[in-house]
Design a protein around this motif. Sequence first.
Motif, mmCIF file in Angstrom:
data_model
loop_
_atom_site.group_PDB
_atom_site.id
_atom_site.type_symbol
_atom_site.label_atom_id
_atom_site.label_comp_id
_atom_site.label_asym_id
_atom_site.label_seq_id
_atom_site.Cartn_x
_atom_site.Cartn_y
_atom_site.Cartn_z
ATOM 1 N N MET A 20 -7.592 45.722 -37.685
ATOM 2 C CA MET A 20 -7.976 45.115 -39.227
ATOM 3 C C MET A 20 -9.731 45.560 -39.463
ATOM 4 N N ARG A 21 -10.131 45.692 -40.340
ATOM 5 C CA ARG A 21 -11.120 46.177 -41.076
ATOM 6 C C ARG A 21 -12.114 46.853 -40.105
ATOM 7 N N GLN A 22 -11.624 48.028 -39.242
ATOM 8 C CA GLN A 22 -12.514 48.701 -38.204
ATOM 9 C C GLN A 22 -13.973 49.389 -38.974
ATOM 10 N N ALA A 23 -13.072 49.476 -40.120
ATOM 11 C CA ALA A 23 -14.079 50.134 -41.211
ATOM 12 C C ALA A 23 -14.986 49.310 -41.799
ATOM 13 N N GLY A 24 -16.619 49.015 -41.344
ATOM 14 C CA GLY A 24 -16.350 47.961 -42.137
ATOM 15 C C GLY A 24 -17.715 47.672 -42.053
ATOM 16 N N ARG A 25 -17.853 46.179 -42.361
ATOM 17 C CA ARG A 25 -19.579 45.401 -42.050
ATOM 18 C C ARG A 25 -20.265 45.173 -41.247
ATOM 19 N N TYR A 26 -19.296 44.946 -39.787
ATOM 20 C CA TYR A 26 -19.793 44.958 -38.925
ATOM 21 C C TYR A 26 -20.824 45.927 -37.830
ATOM 22 N N VAL A 33 -24.502 53.933 -45.462
ATOM 23 C CA VAL A 33 -24.018 54.232 -46.581
ATOM 24 C C VAL A 33 -23.561 52.809 -47.408
ATOM 25 N N ARG A 34 -23.167 51.843 -47.236
ATOM 26 C CA ARG A 34 -23.264 50.700 -48.108
ATOM 27 C C ARG A 34 -24.647 50.151 -48.814
ATOM 28 N N ALA A 35 -25.607 50.726 -48.155
ATOM 29 C CA ALA A 35 -27.441 50.215 -48.556
ATOM 30 C C ALA A 35 -27.212 51.573 -49.860
ATOM 31 N N ASN A 39 -22.715 49.988 -55.797
ATOM 32 C CA ASN A 39 -21.305 49.839 -56.084
ATOM 33 C C ASN A 39 -19.701 50.126 -55.483
ATOM 34 N N PHE A 40 -18.957 49.029 -55.369
ATOM 35 C CA PHE A 40 -18.577 48.965 -53.658
ATOM 36 C C PHE A 40 -17.259 49.547 -54.020
ATOM 37 N N ILE A 41 -17.138 49.431 -55.558
ATOM 38 C CA ILE A 41 -15.679 50.522 -56.093
ATOM 39 C C ILE A 41 -16.078 51.832 -56.423
ATOM 40 N N PHE A 69 -10.650 53.939 -45.542
ATOM 41 C CA PHE A 69 -12.011 53.346 -46.381
ATOM 42 C C PHE A 69 -11.662 53.486 -47.903
ATOM 43 N N SER A 70 -10.975 52.158 -48.494
ATOM 44 C CA SER A 70 -10.287 51.856 -49.103
ATOM 45 C C SER A 70 -10.428 50.129 -49.726
ATOM 46 N N ASP A 71 -9.909 49.537 -51.090
ATOM 47 C CA ASP A 71 -9.641 48.666 -50.704
ATOM 48 C C ASP A 71 -8.184 47.958 -51.402
ATOM 49 N N ILE A 72 -7.619 47.374 -51.693
ATOM 50 C CA ILE A 72 -6.510 46.624 -52.046
ATOM 51 C C ILE A 72 -7.018 46.397 -53.377
ATOM 52 N N LEU A 73 -7.864 46.607 -53.984
ATOM 53 C CA LEU A 73 -8.246 45.859 -55.344
ATOM 54 C C LEU A 73 -8.126 46.857 -56.305
ATOM 55 N N SER A 84 -16.210 43.804 -60.062
ATOM 56 C CA SER A 84 -16.828 43.394 -59.382
ATOM 57 C C SER A 84 -17.064 42.878 -57.642
ATOM 58 N N PHE A 85 -18.117 42.571 -56.969
ATOM 59 C CA PHE A 85 -18.443 41.643 -55.781
ATOM 60 C C PHE A 85 -19.336 41.086 -56.087
ATOM 61 N N ILE A 86 -19.136 39.639 -56.067
ATOM 62 C CA ILE A 86 -20.605 39.038 -56.308
ATOM 63 C C ILE A 86 -20.781 38.339 -54.956
ATOM 64 N N ILE A 145 -3.459 36.799 -56.603
ATOM 65 C CA ILE A 145 -4.455 35.924 -57.123
ATOM 66 C C ILE A 145 -5.334 36.540 -57.810
ATOM 67 N N TYR A 146 -5.852 37.392 -57.487
ATOM 68 C CA TYR A 146 -7.502 38.438 -57.975
ATOM 69 C C TYR A 146 -7.609 38.465 -59.053
ATOM 70 N N MET A 147 -6.223 39.342 -59.080
ATOM 71 C CA MET A 147 -6.074 39.514 -60.619
ATOM 72 C C MET A 147 -6.173 38.713 -61.754
ATOM 73 N N ASP A 199 -0.407 40.682 -47.371
ATOM 74 C CA ASP A 199 -0.375 39.754 -48.189
ATOM 75 C C ASP A 199 -1.047 38.288 -47.940
ATOM 76 N N SER A 200 -2.837 39.121 -47.934
ATOM 77 C CA SER A 200 -2.565 37.492 -47.227
ATOM 78 C C SER A 200 -3.582 36.436 -48.032
ATOM 79 N N TRP A 201 -3.192 36.055 -48.812
ATOM 80 C CA TRP A 201 -3.060 35.111 -49.731
ATOM 81 C C TRP A 201 -1.415 34.318 -49.957
HETATM 82 O O1 CP3 Z 1 -9.671 47.814 -42.786
HETATM 83 C C1 CP3 Z 1 -10.210 48.538 -43.023
HETATM 84 O O2 CP3 Z 1 -11.834 48.822 -42.376
HETATM 85 C C2 CP3 Z 1 -10.607 48.765 -44.273
HETATM 86 C C3 CP3 Z 1 -10.596 49.107 -45.508
HETATM 87 C C4 CP3 Z 1 -10.525 47.865 -46.352
HETATM 88 C C5 CP3 Z 1 -11.103 47.082 -46.880
HETATM 89 N N1 CP3 Z 1 -10.548 46.108 -47.604
HETATM 90 C C6 CP3 Z 1 -12.318 47.512 -46.887
HETATM 91 C C7 CP3 Z 1 -13.422 46.514 -47.488
HETATM 92 C C8 CP3 Z 1 -9.273 47.401 -45.848
HETATM 93 C C9 CP3 Z 1 -7.997 46.936 -45.371
HETATM 94 C C10 CP3 Z 1 -9.144 45.807 -46.974
HETATM 95 C C11 CP3 Z 1 -8.331 45.439 -47.211
HETATM 96 C C12 CP3 Z 1 -8.775 43.684 -48.754
HETATM 97 N N2 CP3 Z 1 -9.365 43.762 -49.341
HETATM 98 C C13 CP3 Z 1 -7.859 42.393 -48.598
HETATM 99 C C14 CP3 Z 1 -6.272 42.744 -47.344
HETATM 100 C C15 CP3 Z 1 -7.184 42.355 -46.411
HETATM 101 C C16 CP3 Z 1 -7.584 40.774 -45.956
HETATM 102 O O3 CP3 Z 1 -8.930 40.936 -45.465
HETATM 103 O O4 CP3 Z 1 -7.214 40.093 -46.204
HETATM 104 C C17 CP3 Z 1 -8.463 42.022 -49.066
HETATM 105 C C18 CP3 Z 1 -8.004 40.146 -49.384
HETATM 106 C C19 CP3 Z 1 -9.190 42.717 -49.605
HETATM 107 C C20 CP3 Z 1 -10.018 42.326 -50.836
HETATM 108 C C21 CP3 Z 1 -11.620 42.176 -50.641
HETATM 109 N N3 CP3 Z 1 -12.142 43.496 -50.624
HETATM 110 C C22 CP3 Z 1 -12.646 40.933 -50.566
HETATM 111 C C23 CP3 Z 1 -11.696 39.896 -50.477
HETATM 112 C C24 CP3 Z 1 -13.986 41.897 -50.586
HETATM 113 C C25 CP3 Z 1 -14.595 40.511 -50.170
HETATM 114 C C26 CP3 Z 1 -15.119 40.150 -48.659
HETATM 115 C C27 CP3 Z 1 -15.386 40.842 -47.809
HETATM 116 O O5 CP3 Z 1 -13.779 40.457 -47.370
HETATM 117 O O6 CP3 Z 1 -15.378 41.373 -46.884
HETATM 118 C C28 CP3 Z 1 -13.676 42.859 -49.780
HETATM 119 C C29 CP3 Z 1 -15.028 43.897 -50.429
HETATM 120 C C30 CP3 Z 1 -14.780 44.924 -48.974
HETATM 121 N N4 CP3 Z 1 -13.688 45.603 -48.593
HETATM 122 C C31 CP3 Z 1 -15.540 44.904 -48.228
HETATM 123 C C32 CP3 Z 1 -14.758 46.175 -47.280
HETATM 124 C C33 CP3 Z 1 -15.202 46.597 -46.135
HETATM 125 C C34 CP3 Z 1 -17.170 44.434 -48.185
HETATM 126 C C35 CP3 Z 1 -17.904 45.206 -48.775
HETATM 127 C C36 CP3 Z 1 -19.186 45.387 -48.730
HETATM 128 O O7 CP3 Z 1 -19.698 44.033 -49.798
HETATM 129 O O8 CP3 Z 1 -19.751 45.758 -48.049
#
Ligand code: CP3
Length: 334
Positions: A20-26, A33-35, A39-41, A69-73, A84-86, A145-147, A199-201
Amino acid sequence: MSNIKNILLKKKSCKSVWFMRQAGRYLPEFKKVRADNPNFIELCLNSNLSAEITLQPLKRFDLDSAIIFSDILLVPYALGQDVSFIKEEGPKLSEFDFPTFINKKEGDFKSKLEPVYRAIEITRKKLEKNKSLISFVGAPWTLIIYMFNMKLDKKNIDINILNSKKFNLNEIFNKLINFLCIHIKNQINAGADIVQIFDSWAGLIPQNKIKEFCYRPNLEIVNFCKKEHIPTICFPKGIKENYYEFNEVVRPDGINLDPDIDPLWAKEKLKNVTLQGGLDPKNLLKSNKELFEAATKYIQTFKDIPYIFNLGHGLLPETDPDKVDKLIKFYRSF
Ligand code: CP3
């Protein structure tokens, strides 16, 4: 059939790993790309970049699956809320407007999310045939929770925020269930082959509401997926021993464990389901010896049953990519 699908559907025991989160901030290549995309959305809705980010971890590591690579939001976004992401605070959504939400039509919802489906199509074309492409949604409770911006801090929510509103909460759950099923179906039609429901929460739900807020919505979505022959993995994070009842009631194909769940307990109690994950991602911040010891507990316990190696939560931003590589190699050589 990909090996993950085989494990999920045929309950076959074989090696399979993704994170989980294999594509992302680490990943440095993601940060680059993010830099350029503050705007994350908008980044999530850029199909070419989204596909590129999805494939980044597969270029580095020996993984069996990509997760789009997408987001639940994006679902609350497509239902009319600005997202938005603060920095330091996390996601913030504009004020929920019941009439906008409840009157949202499928066509409008779908066209807002069209770039996600294009990203899945692009990714599927570039991904090796034997690898899975996992799509995902947030479960209704976690989205709510987020809405309603209900999260006060990491552990506390104010559930009274819901009670003080004039609208019918049940209608909100039902509309979300309906539109989440549409989003799942569209992702599968675009080329994804599995869905994970986060269902993270769920762990924040009061015990007397767990059936209503967690089991029922997850069950409705899983039942829809069964009808459509879509393999499901549920992740009701933080519900402790309720994992047992959740599994009995919801009956998904797979269930992701969180780090609180003892692997031996899971093996004994969670039947007729493929287990996934469990390992605390904090272990990737420790020495190799500690990491491999912690991983061994899961791999050893589940070696004879259908198990997908993964984590108990997403990879942490401070994770060293080399550690991820070492962990995968350790798993492969076990
Ligand atoms: O898993 C993957 O690599 C696919 C991408 C993915 C993201 N979000 C990208 C993302 C997945 C599966 C999610 C799911 C997600 N998003 C959940 C459920 C899983 C979990 O972690 O509990 C939730 C609760 C969210 C909502 C969300 N999106 C939050 C709370 C945040 C900010 C903090 C955080 O967790 O990173 C995000 C932003 C987000 N979604 C980032 C990424 C790569 C970071 C964006 C950035 O600041 O660069």
